[in-house]
Design a protein around this motif. Structure first.
Motif, PDB file in Angstrom:
ATOM      1  N   LEU A  96       0.831  -1.203   0.000  1.00 13.26           N
ATOM      2  CA  LEU A  96       0.000   0.000   0.000  1.00 13.26           C
ATOM      3  C   LEU A  96       0.862   1.248   0.000  1.00 13.26           C
ATOM      4  CD1 LEU A  96      -2.857  -1.004   2.479  1.00 13.26           C
ATOM      5  CD2 LEU A  96      -2.834  -1.161  -0.015  1.00 13.26           C
ATOM      6  N   ASN A  97       2.014   1.195   0.661  1.00 16.00           N
ATOM      7  CA  ASN A  97       3.002   2.271   0.599  1.00 16.00           C
ATOM      8  C   ASN A  97       4.144   1.772  -0.267  1.00 16.00           C
ATOM      9  OD1 ASN A  97       5.037   4.127   0.932  1.00 16.00           O
ATOM     10  ND2 ASN A  97       5.201   3.912   3.143  1.00 16.00           N
ATOM     11  N   LYS A 116      -4.134  -4.234  -2.768  1.00 12.71           N
ATOM     12  CA  LYS A 116      -4.304  -3.363  -3.933  1.00 12.71           C
ATOM     13  C   LYS A 116      -5.076  -4.091  -5.033  1.00 12.71           C
ATOM     14  CE  LYS A 116      -0.679  -0.489  -4.875  1.00 12.71           C
ATOM     15  NZ  LYS A 116       0.750  -0.172  -5.144  1.00 12.71           N
ATOM     16  N   LYS A 117      -5.822  -3.332  -5.794  1.00  5.35           N
ATOM     17  CA  LYS A 117      -6.669  -3.934  -6.827  1.00  5.35           C
ATOM     18  C   LYS A 117      -5.871  -4.614  -7.937  1.00  5.35           C
ATOM     19  CE  LYS A 117     -10.828  -1.354  -5.930  1.00  5.35           C
ATOM     20  NZ  LYS A 117     -11.912  -0.530  -6.436  1.00  5.35           N
ATOM     21  N   ASP A 118      -4.616  -4.222  -8.118  1.00  2.00           N
ATOM     22  CA  ASP A 118      -3.819  -4.880  -9.161  1.00  2.00           C
ATOM     23  C   ASP A 118      -2.950  -6.010  -8.609  1.00  2.00           C
ATOM     24  OD1 ASP A 118      -1.942  -3.337  -7.813  1.00  2.00           O
ATOM     25  OD2 ASP A 118      -1.083  -2.441  -9.624  1.00  2.00           O
ATOM     26  N   LYS A 151      -9.671   2.187  -3.190  1.00  2.00           N
ATOM     27  CA  LYS A 151      -8.325   1.961  -3.708  1.00  2.00           C
ATOM     28  C   LYS A 151      -7.829   0.537  -3.556  1.00  2.00           C
ATOM     29  CE  LYS A 151      -6.915   6.694  -2.955  1.00  2.00           C
ATOM     30  NZ  LYS A 151      -5.978   7.612  -2.343  1.00  2.00           N
ATOM     31  N   TRP A 152      -8.564  -0.292  -2.831  1.00  2.00           N
ATOM     32  CA  TRP A 152      -8.119  -1.657  -2.576  1.00  2.00           C
ATOM     33  C   TRP A 152      -9.301  -2.529  -2.236  1.00  2.00           C
ATOM     34  CZ3 TRP A 152      -5.638   2.290   0.463  1.00  2.00           C
ATOM     35  CH2 TRP A 152      -6.356   2.642   1.598  1.00  2.00           C
ATOM     36  N   PHE A 153      -9.007  -3.796  -2.022  1.00  2.19           N
ATOM     37  CA  PHE A 153     -10.005  -4.723  -1.493  1.00  2.19           C
ATOM     38  C   PHE A 153      -9.672  -4.966  -0.030  1.00  2.19           C
ATOM     39  CE2 PHE A 153      -9.915  -6.003  -6.029  1.00  2.19           C
ATOM     40  CZ  PHE A 153     -11.248  -5.754  -6.324  1.00  2.19           C
TER      41      PHE A 153
END
Length: 153
Positions: free
Chosen positions: A30-31, A122-124, A144-146
């Motif tokens: 995430l970071n 993260k979604k990717d 921005k995420w799941f």
């Protein structure tokens, strides 16, 4: 491969620093910023002394394979994990999370007041999504995420 989880020690600091700054790890995190060594050193030393953070190393024959961190937040245990770059692609993430769940289900001290495992992905980051879904975490889509949630039994 015979794997186990052990508590991280100060001797793991440099290994975790290199894993954290690996390009693939940063991309999935995430970071995604590069972390300078002195910043990591201070964070790691503080984390080892923080009762609300536990870091475990998964290893086989004394070889570190990955790490999982649990941040305790009321009744939630927020999971963060990574696999050593040289051992990726071997389904070790799933194995490490299963070992973590077993530990929490059998050790009240490791679990504390935690009732839910939480992960933000993260979604990717398709690999982590697949792992949490295979381990039957409930999936919630956020901006921005799941967010993945699983009740500890």
């Amino acid at each position: 491969m015979n794997t186990l989880l052990r508590k991280a020690t100060i001797q793991d600091m440099d290994t975790l620093y290199h894993w954290r700054n690996d390009e693939t790890s940063r991309k999935a995190s995430l970071n995604s910023d590069y972390i300078p060594y002195e910043t990591h050193k201070k964070w790691y030393q503080d984390a080892l002394n923080n009762q609300d953070i536990q870091i475990f190393i998964m290893e086989s024959d004394s070889t570190p394979l990955g790490q999982v961190r649990l941040n305790y937040w009321y009744d939630e245990l927020v999971i963060s994990y990574s696999i050593s770059p040289q051992f990726r692609g071997r389904h070790l993430g799933q194995e490490m999370l299963q070992l973590t769940e077993e530990l929490l289900n059998h050790d009240p001290d490791a679990r504390k007041d935690g009732r839910y495992l939480i992960a933000y992905v993260k979604k990717d980051n398709l690999a982590s999504q697949h792992i949490f879904e295979k381990l039957k975490y409930k999936k919630e889509e956020q901006d921005k995420w799941f967010k993945y949630i699983k009740k500890i039994t």
